[in-house]
Design a protein around this motif. Structure first.
Motif, short mmCIF file in Angstrom:
data_model
loop_
_atom_site.label_atom_id
_atom_site.label_comp_id
_atom_site.label_asym_id
_atom_site.label_seq_id
_atom_site.Cartn_x
_atom_site.Cartn_y
_atom_site.Cartn_z
N GLU A 1 0.80 -1.24 0.00
CA GLU A 1 0.00 0.00 0.00
C GLU A 1 0.83 1.28 0.00
OE1 GLU A 1 -2.57 -0.46 3.40
OE2 GLU A 1 -1.00 0.10 4.80
N ALA A 2 2.14 1.14 0.12
CA ALA A 2 2.96 2.36 0.22
C ALA A 2 4.29 2.21 -0.52
CB ALA A 2 3.24 2.66 1.69
N LEU A 3 4.74 3.33 -1.05
CA LEU A 3 6.10 3.46 -1.55
C LEU A 3 6.68 4.71 -0.92
CD1 LEU A 3 5.74 3.14 -5.46
CD2 LEU A 3 6.73 1.42 -3.94
N VAL A 4 7.95 4.67 -0.53
CA VAL A 4 8.65 5.92 -0.18
C VAL A 4 9.80 6.03 -1.16
CG1 VAL A 4 9.89 7.25 1.55
CG2 VAL A 4 8.02 5.76 2.26
N ILE A 5 9.80 7.13 -1.92
CA ILE A 5 10.88 7.34 -2.88
C ILE A 5 11.85 8.39 -2.33
CG2 ILE A 5 9.48 6.71 -4.88
CD1 ILE A 5 9.40 9.81 -5.51
N ASP A 6 13.07 8.35 -2.87
CA ASP A 6 14.09 9.34 -2.52
C ASP A 6 14.01 10.42 -3.59
OD1 ASP A 6 16.20 10.59 -1.35
OD2 ASP A 6 17.60 8.91 -1.51
N LYS A 7 13.22 11.47 -3.31
CA LYS A 7 13.01 12.51 -4.33
C LYS A 7 14.28 13.33 -4.53
CE LYS A 7 10.97 16.74 -4.01
NZ LYS A 7 11.81 17.57 -4.90
N GLY B 1 14.31 11.38 7.10
CA GLY B 1 13.62 10.24 7.71
C GLY B 1 12.13 10.46 7.80
N LEU B 2 11.38 9.35 7.68
CA LEU B 2 9.92 9.42 7.76
C LEU B 2 9.40 8.15 8.41
CD1 LEU B 2 7.30 10.94 6.86
CD2 LEU B 2 7.38 9.58 4.76
N LYS C 1 -0.78 -2.62 11.72
CA LYS C 1 0.33 -2.98 10.83
C LYS C 1 1.62 -2.32 11.30
CE LYS C 1 -2.11 -3.63 6.50
NZ LYS C 1 -2.36 -3.09 5.20
N PRO C 2 2.77 -2.89 10.93
CA PRO C 2 4.03 -2.20 11.24
C PRO C 2 4.06 -0.84 10.56
CG PRO C 2 4.42 -4.42 10.36
CD PRO C 2 2.97 -4.13 10.19
N PRO C 3 4.71 0.15 11.18
CA PRO C 3 4.74 1.48 10.57
C PRO C 3 5.56 1.49 9.28
CG PRO C 3 6.18 1.39 12.48
CD PRO C 3 5.44 0.10 12.45
N ILE C 4 5.31 2.50 8.47
CA ILE C 4 6.17 2.77 7.31
C ILE C 4 7.40 3.49 7.86
CG2 ILE C 4 6.36 4.14 5.19
CD1 ILE C 4 3.21 3.90 5.08
N VAL C 5 8.57 2.96 7.61
CA VAL C 5 9.80 3.59 8.09
C VAL C 5 10.76 3.73 6.91
CG1 VAL C 5 11.76 3.44 9.67
CG2 VAL C 5 9.52 2.60 10.39
N ALA C 6 11.21 4.93 6.65
CA ALA C 6 12.15 5.16 5.55
C ALA C 6 13.23 6.14 6.00
CB ALA C 6 11.42 5.72 4.34
#
Length: 220
Positions: A11-17, A188-189, A196-201
């Protein structure tokens, strides 16, 4: 341009903008994040949607939702201030204190000559940023910013008006000199997701930061 993916699940993507890439198409045309959304389907039917915003110059962690339900839920987490955001910025000057909190309400103003900008204003929207000094060299300071609120240009105005030193390269709230862009990076985010486990990036320090002699600091 290949976009690095820092986090990926159903359900999620974290990109390095990259710094310099706007989310929306500029009026004058040119590249933007929209050009890459089809490539970021990664086998899914839908293209992902950005959940929050990063300024054109700001690099680092950008959360994309892979379906409308996730977008709604993640957007609510940001609105409720549940998302933890960690930024690093290079400010154009020395910072005397080691850490602190800036609470300056912000308001948008617009003039025909200069366009729009945000200013500290008592009647503006509340904005709170926690900061701490990480390193200093050659008259520049590396600062960690943890914004509690998510106002437009919040860190940029809080650096210039709260710390008293603008971000290096900031053309609106500083001199625009010393760097090819406003030196702000979403390092960091963390976004909670209930059961659910958190989104961690985490996004590594960009090359234009290290080129100025700064090294990556952990988020301790």
């Amino acid at each position: 341009m290949e976009l690095d993916i820092l986090f990926e699940d159903g359900e999620a993507l974290v990109i390095d903008k990259p710094g310099g890439l706007p989310l929306d198409r500029p009026r004058a045309g040119g590249p933007c994040l929209e050009d890459h959304l089809d490539d970021l389907k990664l086998g899914f039917q839908r293209a992902p949607s950005p959940v929050h915003r990063l300024d054109r110059d700001t690099s680092g962690c950008l959360l994309l939702a892979r379906n409308p339900k996730a977008l709604k839920r993640f957007s609510a987490a940001f609105e409720q201030r549940l998302a933890e955001k960690r930024y690093i910025g290079i400010v154009a000057g020395e910072v005397a204190e080691e850490e602190g909190t800036i609470a300056l309400s912000l308001s948008k103003v617009s003039t025909a000559k200069d366009g729009w900008r945000m200013i500290p204003a008592r009647k503006g929207k509340p904005a709170v940023t926690h900061w701490r000094k990480l390193d200093s060299r050659d008259g520049l300071t590396l600062v960690e910013f943890r914004p509690e609120t998510g106002r437009t240009h919040q860190i940029r105005v809080h650096a210039a008006s709260g710390l008293g030193v603008p971000l290096l390269g900031d053309p609106v709230y500083g001199s625009g000199k010393g760097a090819g862009r406003t030196m702000l990076h979403a390092a960091g985010l963390t976004v909670p997701r209930g059961e659910k486990p958190p989104i961690v990036a985490v996004s590594p320090m960009p090359a234009d930061f290290t080129a100025l002699g700064f090294a990556d600091h952990d988020a301790g």
